[in-house]
Design an enzyme around this catalytic site. Structure first.
Site, short mmCIF file in Angstrom:
data_model
loop_
_atom_site.label_atom_id
_atom_site.label_comp_id
_atom_site.label_asym_id
_atom_site.label_seq_id
_atom_site.Cartn_x
_atom_site.Cartn_y
_atom_site.Cartn_z
N GLY A 1 0.85 -0.59 5.45
CA GLY A 1 1.19 -1.55 6.50
C GLY A 1 0.00 -2.37 6.99
O GLY A 1 0.06 -2.95 8.07
N GLY A 2 -1.08 -2.42 6.20
CA GLY A 2 -2.22 -3.25 6.58
C GLY A 2 -2.71 -2.91 7.98
O GLY A 2 -2.93 -1.74 8.31
N THR B 1 0.92 -1.14 0.00
CA THR B 1 0.00 0.00 0.00
C THR B 1 0.95 1.18 0.00
O THR B 1 2.15 1.01 0.23
CB THR B 1 -0.89 0.00 1.28
OG1 THR B 1 -1.82 -1.08 1.22
CG2 THR B 1 -1.68 1.29 1.47
N ASN C 1 -3.59 -3.79 -2.24
CA ASN C 1 -3.54 -4.73 -1.13
C ASN C 1 -2.17 -5.39 -1.04
O ASN C 1 -1.20 -4.71 -0.77
CB ASN C 1 -4.68 -5.76 -1.18
CG ASN C 1 -4.92 -6.39 0.19
OD1 ASN C 1 -4.55 -5.81 1.20
ND2 ASN C 1 -5.50 -7.56 0.24
N THR D 1 -3.90 1.68 -2.67
CA THR D 1 -3.45 0.31 -2.51
C THR D 1 -3.92 -0.62 -3.61
O THR D 1 -4.92 -0.33 -4.29
CB THR D 1 -3.94 -0.24 -1.14
OG1 THR D 1 -3.35 -1.50 -0.88
CG2 THR D 1 -5.46 -0.39 -1.10
N SER E 1 -11.25 -1.18 5.39
CA SER E 1 -9.85 -0.86 5.15
C SER E 1 -9.20 -0.34 6.42
O SER E 1 -9.88 0.17 7.31
CB SER E 1 -9.77 0.22 4.07
OG SER E 1 -8.44 0.67 3.92
N SER E 2 -7.90 -0.47 6.48
CA SER E 2 -7.16 0.17 7.59
C SER E 2 -6.50 1.47 7.14
O SER E 2 -5.87 2.16 7.95
CB SER E 2 -6.07 -0.77 8.12
OG SER E 2 -6.66 -1.93 8.65
N1 GLY Z 1 -5.63 -3.34 1.76
C1 GLY Z 1 -5.20 -2.78 2.97
C2 GLY Z 1 -6.22 -1.90 3.59
O1 GLY Z 1 -7.01 -1.31 2.89
O2 GLY Z 1 -6.28 -1.80 4.79
#
Ligand code: GLY
Length: 559
Positions: A453-454, A362, A382, A380, A433-434
């Site tokens: 960083g997810g 991301t 992902n 992102t 999403s994060s």
């Molecule tokens: N794909 C990572 C996020 O959107 O949190």
């Protein structure tokens, strides 16, 4: 539509300072993308034109992180105090169904939600470029896309980061012959410094600049995408592309002391988590505590907000997210009452779910222009290189954002995050999403920040914001070692240098498991405008060699 909590009402009208920054500042993860933004500012564009230029350039030069086949969140703040949040999150195809990644025996088939065409949700980034340019920019879209087109035509320089992420994904990507042709020339990854040309993506960007939204989402190109995805085993239909639109949402706004913070609303889980973290921690005088005590309380707050993430959060267009409750100081007081200062709460004592992390990607960039307009953008595909599939003739990787849904309640996704019904798959729904692009409007300092960083994005932004509020420079903010807790796995991940041996021992004595990370994480990009003296700062994360930070007041030097 849910109402925002009353904490969020403690907000005064944003005051547009009379004074302007003494230059523009950009921080992105790639210096070629930062240069694209600088070029557009020099051509008379504002921060939002530059955001379009950088977003598109990153689609070319950082295909592992984001791109036209993915999505993102654009948090924009104009110098008149108005702000918007462009939600360009991907959407589940209309043929998607709740159990589409379950095997016959009911277990989750994570390979299908991560690798291959079935993992791809409907991209949102191209739609965002059009809307941001048309509604908020000064320049024609075709002009803002020009630097990205040039990078694709003349070739961009393959970076250490491109290479590192390819190392992780090459085997899967090799199965897609269009992707292999561009990114594995001669059957192997390019050498760092090699020039990579991508005329296909140049053509897609040129068409977007000329014909806008319809060039991507309707007609021949849309049909080409659908045919390519279906031939590779996916379920997209032409209706999926025809119906895709970004959603403009109100940013979440909350007050911290005499400062205002604007952040990301659902389907981001990050903004509401930040509100709750600050609310919980407002009940402690952290400044008077020793470091282990501070970290313990921050970790206990993180544990609780990640639990709430799993239980309550999803696409607000599909589920009733209890934002008012989650942002309420009374709710935070209840959570705080369950925290002991001398003991860690085992996560199993809190109802909820989770597991471990995979390599993630991301990208984030931050901009302040010389008029004081601000953009914080996280985008992102992902996991690195998305689902590892490229449709012939497009030049971009497709995302694997379907894995950000809760493919089965309680089964962790690639980031070890679990979810429940609120984030279950439904046709046309956006996965949780994060990504947490965030802007701070203080009396003395204004800042934009964010990170990839997810699951670790939220805690990175929280620590970054805390550090800015404490007066740190942009470089100090991106450099500080990080720690993280996400409810499950029940452990405090720490980067080297985040905690001394003594501090770790104190946390262990409280019952915490401390897990030193194998490698550092994140790639934070921060810009700060000091309103007192007008100076601007930009800093890129040293974990990826500070490659894309620069400001016009320092002659566009990239550190
Ligand atoms: N794909 C990572 C996020 O959107 O949190």
């Amino acid at each position: 539509m849910m109402r925002l909590g009353w904490l969020l009402v403690l907000v005064w009208p944003l005051v547009a300072a009379a004074q302007k920054p003494d230059g523009a500042a950009i921080a992105s993860a790639n210096k070629q993308a930062t240069a694209a933004g600088m070029e557009i500012l020099a051509a008379g564009g504002n921060a939002f034109d530059a955001a379009v230029a950088i977003s598109a350039a990153l689609s070319v030069v950082e295909p592992e992180s984001s791109g036209l086949g993915g999505g993102g969140f654009f948090l924009l703040h104009r110098n008149d105090g108005s702000a918007t949040f462009i939600d360009a999150r991907e959407k589940a195809p209309l043929a998607a169904s709740r159990d589409m990644y379950l095997k016959a025996d009911g277990t989750a088939d994570r390979d299908k939600s991560v690798n291959g065409a079935l993992a791809a949700a409907i991209p949102g980034l191209p739609a965002a470029l059009v809307v941001v340019s048309k509604k908020y920019g000064r320049l024609p879209l075709s002009e803002s896309l020009r630097p990205a087109v040039a990078l694709a035509q003349k070739g961009f320089l393959w970076s250490e980061k491109n290479a590192a992420m390819m190392g992780w994904r090459a085997e899967k990507l090799a199965a897609s012959s269009p992707a292999r042709k561009i990114f594995l020339p001669g059957g192997k990854p390019p050498a760092v410094g090699a020039r990579i040309r991508n005329p296909d993506i140049a053509r897609v960007l040129q068409a977007l600049g000329k014909d806008g939204h319809k060039s991507f989402y309707t007609g021949r190109f849309a049909q080409q995408l659908v045919d390519g995805v279906r031939a590779a085993g996916g379920i997209w239909t032409i209706e999926d592309l025809n119906q895709y639109r970004v959603v403009e949402r109100q940013p979440l706004r909350f007050a911290y002391r005499d400062q205002e913070i604007l952040t990301s609303p659902p389907p981001s889980s990050g903004g509401i988590a930040l509100v709750a973290l600050f609310n919980i921690l407002a009940g402690y005088d952290l400044a008077t505590m020793e470091r282990a005590g501070q970290v313990h309380l921050m970790v206990e707050a993180m544990r609780r907000v990640y639990r709430d993430r799993a239980v309550y959060l999803g696409d607000p267009d599909f589920v009733d997210v209890p934002l008012e409750m989650l942002s309420s100081p009374f709710y935070a007081a209840g959570l705080r009452a369950s925290i002991r200062t001398d003991k860690a709460t085992p996560s199993t004592m809190l109802p909820g779910v989770t597991v471990a992390s995979e390599t993630t990607d991301t990208t984030h960039f931050s901009i302040i222009d010389a008029d004081g307009n601000i953009a914080a953008v996280t985008q992102t595909v992902n996991l690195p290189y998305g689902n590892a599939v490229m449709v012939a003739g497009t030049g971009f990787m497709l995302n694997n954002e379907m894995d950000d849904f809760s493919v089965k309640p309680g089964v962790p996704n690639a980031f070890g995050l679990i979810g429940d019904d609120a984030n279950a798959i439904e046709p046309g729904k956006r996965p949780l999403s994060s990504m947490t692009p965030t802007i701070l409007i203080g009396k003395d300092r204004v800042a934009a920040l964010g990170a990839p960083g997810g699951s670790r994005i939220i805690t990175q932004v929280f620590l970054g914001l805390t550090s800015i509020l404490a007066g740190s420079t942009a470089t100090e903010v991106v450099t500080q070692p990080r720690f993280h807790h996400q409810f499950e796995p029940d452990q405090i991940s720490i980067e080297p240098g985040a905690l001394s041996e003594v501090e770790q021992a104190e946390l262990i004595a409280r019952g915490s498991k401390v897990a030193p990370a194998e490698r550092p994480w994140g790639n934070m990009q921060v810009v700060i405008w000091n309103r007192v003296d007008g100076s601007v700062e930009a800093a890129s994360d040293p974990r990826w060699k500070n490659v894309g930070a620069g400001s016009t007041s320092e002659g566009s030097i990239y550190r």
